[in-house]
Design an enzyme around this catalytic site. Structure first.
Site, PDB file in Angstrom:
ATOM      1  N   CYS A 350      -0.157   1.302  19.828  1.00 48.98           N
ATOM      2  CA  CYS A 350      -1.278   2.249  19.937  1.00 48.98           C
ATOM      3  C   CYS A 350      -2.522   1.637  19.298  1.00 48.98           C
ATOM      4  CB  CYS A 350      -0.930   3.574  19.265  1.00 48.98           C
ATOM      5  SG  CYS A 350      -2.274   4.791  19.345  1.00 48.98           S
ATOM      6  N   CYS A 353      -4.539   4.089  16.979  1.00 43.01           N
ATOM      7  CA  CYS A 353      -3.971   4.401  15.669  1.00 43.01           C
ATOM      8  C   CYS A 353      -4.068   3.215  14.715  1.00 43.01           C
ATOM      9  CB  CYS A 353      -2.502   4.811  15.817  1.00 43.01           C
ATOM     10  SG  CYS A 353      -2.227   6.272  16.841  1.00 43.01           S
ATOM     11  N   ASP A 354      -3.704   2.041  15.214  1.00 32.88           N
ATOM     12  CA  ASP A 354      -3.502   0.900  14.329  1.00 32.88           C
ATOM     13  C   ASP A 354      -4.623  -0.129  14.369  1.00 32.88           C
ATOM     14  OD1 ASP A 354      -1.135   2.099  13.690  1.00 32.88           O
ATOM     15  OD2 ASP A 354       0.061   0.929  15.094  1.00 32.88           O
TER      16      ASP A 354
END
Length: 533
Positions: A350, A353-354
């Site tokens: 992702c 997200c990261d």
């Protein structure tokens, strides 16, 4: 920090609070403390039942930018270390509402499982305020705190605690520790958290009054049960409910895979939206209809018959005359050395997200389809350089995305390349090895992160040996979304339906519901009429 619009919203949410909530802020000095204090002061002004108190509570709170929530002067177990802005603002609002009398929207089965845990469970959840998956995890664990006084959860903004991020070697969020041991990291959802807890602390079925299945009010036999709550599943549930049928929707996360998609520009009549926004819209539409919703749960197996029986991960059994499988798909893994071992330590799925954990670093995106090129574009604004590695001789993404990526001077494409291995040193990814499929030559790319975007795998394991599937796990369906098992239909990305698109999934979900309704009508006819029909 809080706009008038946000404060007005908080006033509306907190209008019916039944308990007093005290926001206890740790004393001390920190460069962000004044900002946090102003934030909490504004927040507390929204209700007479909200109070702010500064106190030295070092036994509970780790830093001057930590605060906890107390209910009528009693600890709740919910702690925020950092300013809960961005996506985490809703986590604070929900925590207040749940503690002040609004019950968490969890099934009785889940409440029973969590409430029965007797061991102390102390969670620490590391988040990024830009992560749209993190709030789900924080909110779920906070809800667990309200159900069991043995459970605590601390949200930590990773950006404010670099030493802890380094100490724990965290390279992805959310990362959850339980009693100081790694519990879960990377792409996780509430259903997975629950499964992990049940594995560690199986529900005690032996003692008097502890049989969780018996404590759940039984659901009468349903006309249609929909498994999966993404666009296909929600469309199927709504279409079935509109027919006046008894409908149950079972899903581990409403919105499904869509929830991880930030840019949606091809949902006809909606020029632009995001996955979280679309998921919220699905929930709002779903709320207009009377149906049974089992959220954060999965179906472990289906026992065919008339009616069919669904066995849920909570142990509950639901009988249903017809079933629609709409379980979608999950990220496909590379299956190369170094991938599974380094998930959360440089390997991610992702970018939203990261991505922030790789600011200023070099990364690779594996996959040149729409997802891969979109990921490269997102990362290019954060990281130093992005290398897109595509297995085929040409990129598969839409030309408009390829054109955008080609304009970026920090995106490079390597085509006709097979990823061989992801290398790590001292627990961190340091390079990726690939082979040129034309020349056979192997090369290494030095980098800090690898984002895998090579398509999806159907979530169909639970239906194995029940319905016909392709060798790749897609459920075989006909033009009416019927499987080879009478009364069982399937729709969306889990099926052989071509073109895995949101709008296609919604259409097949509607088709499956109408076909299931037609099936039930025929089943209800006298035998002689059905034969003549």
């Amino acid at each position: 920090m809080l706009t008038k619009q946000l404060l007005d919203a908080v006033r509306g949410y907190t209008a019916n609070m039944q308990n007093d909530i005290t926001l206890v802020l740790q004393t001390g000095e920190h460069q962000k403390r004044d900002e946090l204090k102003k934030f909490l002061t504004d927040f507390a002004s929204a209700s007479d039942r909200l109070h702010l108190e500064e106190r030295d509570d070092a036994a509970t709170l780790r830093s001057p930018v930590s605060f906890t929530l107390e209910v009528d002067q009693k600890p709740s177990g919910i702690i925020f270390s950092g300013i809960p802005g961005g996506h985490e603002f809703n986590s604070l609002v929900l925590a207040v509402l749940h503690l002040s009398g609004t019950a968490p929207k969890l099934d009785d089965s889940i409440k029973g499982i969590i409430g029965a845990i007797k061991q102390p469970l102390n969670f620490q959840t590391y988040v990024s305020l830009s992560c749209h998956n993190c709030p789900e995890v924080v909110q779920t664990l906070n809800a667990f705190c309200t159900l069991n006084e043995n459970i605590t959860n601390e949200m930590l903004d990773g950006g404010l605690f670099p030493d802890l991020i380094e100490e724990h070697n965290i390279q992805g969020v959310p990362t959850v520790f339980l009693n100081e041991q790694l519990f879960a990291n990377g792409k996780i959802d509430p259903a997975q958290l629950l499964e992990k807890l049940m594995a560690l602390y199986p529900p005690d079925q032996s003692s008097e009054g502890s049989n969780l299945e018996a404590s759940i009010a039984p659901v009468e036999t349903q006309d249609i049960s929909v498994i999966g709550s993404g666009p296909a599943g929600v469309a199927a549930a709504i279409y079935a409910a509109r027919k006046g049928l008894k409908v149950t929707l079972i899903g581990d996360r409403l919105g499904g895979q869509v929830k991880d998609t930030m840019g949606i520009e091809n949902l006809i009549s909606v020029p632009q939206t995001t996955g979280p926004e679309l998921s919220d819209a699905l929930q709002v539409h779903l709320n207009d209809y009377e149906l049974t919703h089992r959220e954060y749960l999965k179906v472990d197996k289906i026992e065919p018959g008339q009616p069919h029986t669904l066995v849920l991960s909570s142990g509950e059994r639901i009988s249903s005359r017809a079933i629609i499988i709409a379980t979608g798909a999950k990220w496909r893994e590379l299956g190369v050395p170094g991938e599974a071992e380094n998930i959360g330590n440089g390997v991610a799925y992702c970018p939203h997200c990261d991505g922030p954990f790789f600011k200023g670093k070099d990364v690779a995106v594996i996959g040149g389809g729409n997802s891969g090129v979109e990921a490269a574009l997102d990362l290019a604004g954060i990281v130093n350089h992005v290398t897109v590695v595509e297995f085929l001789p040409e990129l598969k993404a839409d030309q408009i995305l390829i054109d955008r990526a080609s304009e970026r001077d920090n995106i490079k494409f390597i085509k006709n390349a097979e990823t061989l291995e992801i290398n790590a040193e001292a627990g961190k990814v340091v390079s990726l090895q690939y082979r040129d499929r034309a020349s056979g030559e192997t090369s290494d790319v030095n980098l800090s992160g690898v984002f895998v975007q090579i398509g999806l795998v159907p979530n169909s394991e639970f239906a194995k040996d029940l319905v016909e599937m392709t060798p790749w796990g897609e459920i075989v369906v006909d033009e009416k979304c019927a499987t080879n098992q009478a009364g069982i239909f399937a729709c969306g990305d889990v099926t052989t339906t071509p073109f895995k698109q949101i709008v296609v999934a919604m259409g097949t979900g509607s088709t499956a519901a109408l076909a299931a309704y037609e099936y039930l009508l025929m089943a209800d006819q006298p035998a002689e009429l059905a034969a003549a029909g």
